[in-house]
Design a protein around this motif. Sequence first.
Motif, short mmCIF file in Angstrom:
data_model
loop_
_atom_site.label_atom_id
_atom_site.label_comp_id
_atom_site.label_asym_id
_atom_site.label_seq_id
_atom_site.Cartn_x
_atom_site.Cartn_y
_atom_site.Cartn_z
N LEU A 34 3.03 40.86 9.33
CA LEU A 34 1.65 40.41 9.59
C LEU A 34 0.93 40.06 8.29
O LEU A 34 0.20 39.08 8.23
CB LEU A 34 0.89 41.48 10.37
CG LEU A 34 1.30 41.65 11.84
CD1 LEU A 34 0.58 42.84 12.46
CD2 LEU A 34 0.99 40.39 12.62
N LEU A 35 1.12 40.86 7.24
CA LEU A 35 0.50 40.55 5.95
C LEU A 35 1.06 39.25 5.37
O LEU A 35 0.34 38.45 4.77
CB LEU A 35 0.71 41.69 4.97
CG LEU A 35 -0.16 42.92 5.20
CD1 LEU A 35 0.25 44.03 4.25
CD2 LEU A 35 -1.62 42.58 5.02
N ALA A 36 2.34 39.00 5.52
CA ALA A 36 2.95 37.78 5.01
C ALA A 36 2.42 36.56 5.73
O ALA A 36 2.22 35.50 5.13
CB ALA A 36 4.46 37.86 5.15
N MET A 37 2.14 36.70 7.02
CA MET A 37 1.59 35.58 7.78
C MET A 37 0.12 35.36 7.46
O MET A 37 -0.34 34.22 7.46
CB MET A 37 1.76 35.83 9.28
CG MET A 37 3.20 35.69 9.73
SD MET A 37 3.49 36.08 11.47
CE MET A 37 2.15 35.39 12.33
N ALA A 38 -0.62 36.38 7.14
CA ALA A 38 -2.05 36.25 6.92
C ALA A 38 -2.38 35.79 5.50
O ALA A 38 -3.40 35.13 5.29
CB ALA A 38 -2.73 37.59 7.20
N THR A 39 -1.58 36.10 4.54
CA THR A 39 -1.90 35.70 3.16
C THR A 39 -1.53 34.23 2.95
O THR A 39 -0.55 33.73 3.49
CB THR A 39 -1.11 36.56 2.15
OG1 THR A 39 0.26 36.47 2.43
CG2 THR A 39 -1.57 37.98 2.18
N PRO A 40 -2.35 33.51 2.14
CA PRO A 40 -2.06 32.09 1.90
C PRO A 40 -0.78 31.93 1.06
O PRO A 40 -0.40 32.80 0.29
CB PRO A 40 -3.28 31.58 1.13
CG PRO A 40 -3.91 32.78 0.54
CD PRO A 40 -3.57 33.93 1.47
N VAL A 41 -0.17 30.78 1.20
CA VAL A 41 1.07 30.49 0.48
C VAL A 41 0.72 30.18 -0.98
O VAL A 41 -0.15 29.37 -1.27
CB VAL A 41 1.80 29.30 1.12
CG1 VAL A 41 3.06 28.96 0.34
CG2 VAL A 41 2.10 29.57 2.57
N ARG A 42 1.37 30.82 -1.90
CA ARG A 42 1.15 30.58 -3.32
C ARG A 42 2.17 29.56 -3.81
O ARG A 42 3.34 29.65 -3.50
CB ARG A 42 1.30 31.88 -4.10
CG ARG A 42 0.25 32.90 -3.67
CD ARG A 42 0.37 34.13 -4.48
NE ARG A 42 -0.09 33.82 -5.85
CZ ARG A 42 -0.07 34.68 -6.84
NH1 ARG A 42 0.40 35.88 -6.67
NH2 ARG A 42 -0.50 34.34 -8.03
N ARG A 43 1.67 28.65 -4.60
CA ARG A 43 2.57 27.65 -5.17
C ARG A 43 3.25 28.24 -6.38
O ARG A 43 2.67 29.02 -7.12
CB ARG A 43 1.80 26.40 -5.58
CG ARG A 43 1.21 25.70 -4.38
CD ARG A 43 0.58 24.42 -4.81
NE ARG A 43 0.01 23.74 -3.64
CZ ARG A 43 -0.60 22.61 -3.69
NH1 ARG A 43 -0.76 22.00 -4.84
NH2 ARG A 43 -1.08 22.06 -2.61
N THR A 44 4.47 27.79 -6.59
CA THR A 44 5.21 28.32 -7.73
C THR A 44 5.11 27.40 -8.95
O THR A 44 5.54 27.77 -10.03
CB THR A 44 6.69 28.49 -7.36
OG1 THR A 44 7.19 27.22 -6.94
CG2 THR A 44 6.84 29.51 -6.26
N GLY A 45 4.53 26.20 -8.81
CA GLY A 45 4.42 25.25 -9.93
C GLY A 45 3.20 25.55 -10.77
O GLY A 45 2.49 26.55 -10.58
N PRO A 46 2.89 24.70 -11.75
CA PRO A 46 1.72 24.91 -12.60
C PRO A 46 0.43 24.75 -11.81
O PRO A 46 0.37 24.03 -10.82
CB PRO A 46 1.86 23.84 -13.68
CG PRO A 46 2.72 22.79 -13.07
CD PRO A 46 3.63 23.50 -12.12
#
Length: 133
Positions: free
Chosen positions: A11-23
């Motif tokens: 549930l926490l993984a679905m609720a948190t926004p996706v972080r980009r791995t680039g600059p």
Amino acid sequence: MRFLYLLVSLLLAMATPVRRTGPAQPVLPAPRHAAPPRRQARPIPAPEARIPNYPAFAETAETHSPLWEITYEYGGRAPYTARHRANGTIVAAGDLATLDWALYAYVVPPTNPDIARARPPRGGRARAYAPAP
């Protein structure tokens, strides 16, 4: 209990926004001064292929430039070549002095021989002027 931990982590993984791995900032193109130097239009000739006595060559080319385009090509029997700008006649010589003399002495042939024979050359005779009485 393990099931509860798995459920909470999903549930926490679905609720948190996706972080980009680039600059974080967008990548900008490199500035112009960082670009590699441009290549020359044509390669620099080897020392043996350069024009001998270049100042004299430049002076001759400048003198005859209104009518002739003078070039030098290494390795031939007649490396100095001149092309007439109007009619395309080509004159070649082995040394610069001979080419210079030939360009001074060259007379452009008439394009239509019938017209050249029909008209007398200008300035051949001087006419005396006598006023009428």
